[in-house]
Design a protein around this motif. Structure first.
Motif, PDB file in Angstrom:
ATOM      1  N   PHE C 333       0.824  -1.205   0.000  1.00 28.12           N
ATOM      2  CA  PHE C 333       0.000   0.000   0.000  1.00 28.12           C
ATOM      3  C   PHE C 333       0.864   1.263   0.000  1.00 28.12           C
ATOM      4  O   PHE C 333       0.767   2.089  -0.903  1.00 28.12           O
ATOM      5  N   MET C 334       1.721   1.375   1.015  1.00 29.44           N
ATOM      6  CA  MET C 334       2.495   2.606   1.160  1.00 29.44           C
ATOM      7  C   MET C 334       3.387   2.867  -0.049  1.00 29.44           C
ATOM      8  O   MET C 334       3.418   3.965  -0.591  1.00 29.44           O
ATOM      9  N   LEU C 335       4.107   1.825  -0.465  1.00 30.85           N
ATOM     10  CA  LEU C 335       5.067   2.034  -1.553  1.00 30.85           C
ATOM     11  C   LEU C 335       4.386   2.439  -2.854  1.00 30.85           C
ATOM     12  O   LEU C 335       4.734   3.467  -3.442  1.00 30.85           O
ATOM     13  N   PRO C 336       3.369   1.682  -3.334  1.00 31.80           N
ATOM     14  CA  PRO C 336       2.706   2.135  -4.567  1.00 31.80           C
ATOM     15  C   PRO C 336       2.055   3.502  -4.418  1.00 31.80           C
ATOM     16  O   PRO C 336       2.114   4.317  -5.351  1.00 31.80           O
ATOM     17  N   MET C 337       1.485   3.756  -3.252  1.00 32.13           N
ATOM     18  CA  MET C 337       0.832   5.051  -3.079  1.00 32.13           C
ATOM     19  C   MET C 337       1.846   6.190  -3.174  1.00 32.13           C
ATOM     20  O   MET C 337       1.589   7.207  -3.833  1.00 32.13           O
ATOM     21  N   THR C 338       3.008   6.025  -2.533  1.00 29.15           N
ATOM     22  CA  THR C 338       3.990   7.108  -2.575  1.00 29.15           C
ATOM     23  C   THR C 338       4.497   7.292  -3.995  1.00 29.15           C
ATOM     24  O   THR C 338       4.680   8.420  -4.451  1.00 29.15           O
TER      25      THR C 338
END
Ligand code: SF4
Ligand code: SF4
Lengths: 175, 210, 391
Positions: C333-338
């Motif tokens: 979640f965090m990585l793709p979102m960033t």
């Protein structure tokens, strides 16, 4: 300037020597980290902020931890390695020392005769370069060296995907 | 949607936070030394030794049978049995504990000693403010520290104490009746004045009266 | 007059500096910048501990500490005396040197991070060109300290705690840095001072903070999530999950060293909050143009306290995550979102100003959020767990 340089250089060398000679492997890695930090401080002293901080971020923050993990996964923590300085190992030390000094000599010769290095540095050159350092590195990476950068990125991504694939395959083999 | 639950939770805790300033009944905490909750009858902390009558040394019910010492799981009871017998509260000569120590730093309040005592001599206390600055001696309670009157027992565990009292009285009455019967039988057959009655104290007469 | 109040500390420093002989002036100047930080932030730590305990108490419908001093506000003093007078126990098999150095390294690294935080107009210890990079570099030293603590204690709990802490910190460092990249792109500089200066202006009464853009808002939220994980705070407090590994990597520490760990942890939290303020919330800038008469450092600390209150609120609300949830949240979640957020920031930069730009950026942020969120939620079914051991 020179005093702090010698302190930092001594720190770096002490760290790396300790990294080679300590008996406990985890201590070795900690000492190596000290060497990395000293190196970063040297970069900073030269006004290369970007390189210095990246050195800390990558080497102290990531590589040292990675090395620790590697040691802990492969060896029982706390197991004492064999003594490093023994008479029977002396030939190895001599050979290693010779190779190291040969590498150092080649590097020193290469750097010294390189055209990139102006033979006489104007004394005021360093600070002004330092101010533009980050921007200059960014520009160089994005304009002149954009292709090598991209290729390197691609290579690392491929390695990452490869690692994931290897890990996944192992998991499938599990009953 | 991701995060919806988190927002709901945040709203709930915010309501708690603000509500605790508005309504006092949200805060269930009792500010201990100043306020106290009413005493709960079934509460228990550490054992104490029950005595009848006024004199704790004479009225102590414990007959030093050592059952509790053996049964105590963490072995925190230490009893030294007496060599001689002394009359107990009912006047009957009994063994008595010369030393009766409970190390309350070891006691785990399991109440097993209470369950096994055949003489209802040991019961659970409710007192809990027991801190002391002597970590060894202050927590090793001797006979005197442990002795508490039957009246106190009746105060802290009224229902239980009433049952125990009734049972003891019944037992005594039975004994009394048996003794009487035996005496009568003796007088009937031998027709001689009865020997010393088994029990003859105020306690027994009270018991037979009840 | 407001300008004088605003610059009062700077003026004081220069006035004091005037007394120093020329030779020691650089050192004296550095001291004058560093000492206030060494005083103010530990004080803030003391206040935060009691506020946190009281706040958490209220959230759980309790009073919290209310005995020491007025309303319990002297509690940190009592705690400090207690931890100072406690016995310092070092395990017999511990690696004494590393065991001793770990808390010091942690606190030193935490303090170093403050060097680049502008806590007011002209109030920054070192205006580095690569300030943001410095911040993250120093932050990565914390990992080493944590590892040293966990390994040197020679306790399985500490080692497990350290492993968890490092796995978590490395995983969340990536989104933390990537979330701040958008700001660096927008401000065009790695210097914290320049980043704040880029946010000082106003349109009407509204400030130019980066958080008031779609990518800025998303970046701020992502940054704060990653910061929570970086500072090992609930709900990401697995490294010290007291129900499983008691206190994690600092279980074998007692007395003052334990207090140092505590201090380091809170200082790290303040520093990352300060960084979030610098990057997204306009640093020391006032939130409305008519409030600029209030000194800049007041605004910085007001924002800092607000963020700390947010941390406490989150801690009082959420239960602890599981390790696999933590990891899949970081990487799925965090990585793709960033990464998508960086893309959104790029789109924002190249589109002409107007409603179209807003719509495009919001769509670029919200759509992947919904999709990824759904993906995460569908993963809830748990199958048979397979364990893997190192050979
Ligand atoms: S309550 Fe349990 S532990 Fe305590 S003295 Fe009685 S038997 Fe022993
Ligand atoms: S307290 Fe009861 S069980 Fe224990 S020695 Fe005395 S009479 Fe026996």
């Amino acid at each position: 300037m020179t005093v702090s340089f010698f302190i930092l250089a001594a720190l770096t060398i002490a760290g790396t020597v300790a990294a080679m000679s300590l008996r406990n492997l985890v201590h070795c890695v900690l000492a190596l980290t000290l060497g990395f930090a000293g190196l970063a401080a040297l970069y900073l002293q030269l006004g290369a902020q970007f390189v210095g901080f990246t050195q800390i971020l990558v080497y102290v923050g990531a590589v040292a931890i990675l090395a620790m993990f590697a040691i802990m996964m492969t060896q029982r923590a706390g197991a004492v390695a064999q003594p490093v300085f023994t008479p029977s190992r002396m030939p190895g030390w001599i050979a290693g020392g010779m190779i190291a000094s040969a590498v150092f000599a080649v590097l020193a010769w290469a750097i010294h005769s390189s055209a990139a290095l102006p033979k006489t540095l104007p004394p005021q050159a360093l600070p002004s370069q330092a101010d533009a350092g980050v921007r200059a590195i960014g520009n160089a990476l994005m304009h002149r060296f954009v292709l090598p950068l991209e290729i390197m990125g691609l290579l690392l991504t491929a390695a990452l995907i490869g690692a994931v694939l290897v890990a996944m395959q192992e998991q499938q083999e599990m009953p | 949607m991701l995060g919806e639950g988190i927002l709901k939770g945040l709203a709930e805790t915010a309501r708690n936070f603000l509500g605790s300033y508005v309504s006092k009944d949200r805060l269930t905490t009792v500010q201990f030394p100043e306020e106290r909750l009413p005493h709960i009858e079934a509460a228990r902390s550490f054992p104490f030794l029950v005595y009848d009558g006024e004199d704790w040394q004479q009225g102590m019910r414990c007959v030093s049978c050592l059952i509790c010492e053996k049964e105590c799981p963490p072995k925190c009871i230490f009893i030294e049995k007496s060599k001689d017998k002394k009359p107990d509260a009912t006047g009957k000569p009994q063994f008595y504990p010369v030393v009766f120590n409970i190390d309350v730093s070891v006691c785990m309040s399991c109440q097993i000693c209470v369950e096994v005592c055949p003489f209802d001599a040991i019961k659970m206390d409710v007192e809990f403010e027991l801190s002391t600055n002597d970590r060894f001696g202050g927590l090793l309670w001797d006979k005197e520290r442990l002795a508490k009157s039957n009246a106190y027992y009746g105060k802290i565990h009224p229902t239980e104490a009433a049952a125990v009292d009734a049972q003891l009285a019944e037992e005594r009455a039975k004994l009394e009746a048996k003794a009487k019967l035996a005496a009568e039988a003796k007088t009937a057959t031998v027709a001689t004045p009865p020997a010393q009655p088994l029990r003859e104290t105020s306690e027994t007469t009270e018991g037979s009266g009840a | 007059m407001p300008a004088t109040v605003d610059q009062i500390f700077v003026i004081c420093k220069h006035w004091l500096l005037g007394f120093a002989p020329a030779g020691v002036q650089p050192i004296f100047s550095a001291l004058l910048s560093v000492v206030p930080i060494l005083v103010v932030f530990p004080l803030l730590f003391a206040i935060t501990t009691v506020l946190e305990r009281k706040g958490l108490g209220r959230i759980q419908n309790r009073y919290g500490p209310n005995r020491v001093g007025p309303c319990g506000f002297f509690q940190p003093i009592a705690d400090g005396i207690k931890s100072l007078t406690k016995e310092d126990v070092v395990p017999a098999t511990a690696d004494r040197v590393a065991h001793f150095l770990a808390p010091l390294l942690l606190v030193a690294a935490a303090f170093l991070a403050y060097a680049v935080l502008p806590i007011g107009r002209n109030m920054v210890v070192a205006n580095l060109n690569a300030g943001v990079l410095f911040f993250f570099a120093v932050g990565s030293m914390v990992e080493l300290a944590v590892f040293m603590a966990g390994w040197a204690s020679r306790s399985k709990y500490s080692l497990l705690g350290a492993m968890r802490a490092i796995a978590q910190m490395i995983s969340y460092e990536v989104p933390l840095v990537l979330a701040s990249v958008v700001v660096i792109m927008a401000a065009g500089s790695l210097s914290t001072v320049a980043i704040v200066n880029a946010q000082v202006g106003y349109t009407g009464i509204w400030p130019h903070w980066f958080v008031f853009t779609p990518w800025g808002f998303a970046g701020f939220v992502l940054f704060m999530i990653a910061a929570t994980a970086e500072s090992n705070r609930s709900p990401f407090d697995l490294p010290e999950g007291e129900s499983e590994i008691i206190a994690g990597y600092y279980i074998e520490y007692s007395g003052f060293k334990f207090a140092l760990f505590f201090l380091g942890e809170y200082l790290g939290m303040f520093a990352t909050s300060g960084m979030a303020i610098t990057l997204f919330l306009g640093g020391w800038a006032a939130p409305f143009s008519f409030l600029t008469w209030i000194p800049s450092y007041v605004w910085f600390f007001a924002k800092l306290l607000t963020l700390i209150a947010g941390f406490i609120w989150i801690r009082g609300t959420l239960p602890r995550l599981r390790m696999d949830q933590l990891m899949s949240f970081a990487w799925k979640f965090m990585l793709p979102m960033t990464l998508l957020n960086i893309f959104a920031a790029g789109v924002w930069h190249f589109m002409p100003a107007g409603y179209a730009r807003w719509l495009a950026c919001i769509a670029l942020v919200v759509a992947p959020f919904l999709l990824l969120g759904r993906g995460l939620q569908q993963e809830k079914k748990s199958g048979i767990r397979s364990y893997r051991f190192a050979e």
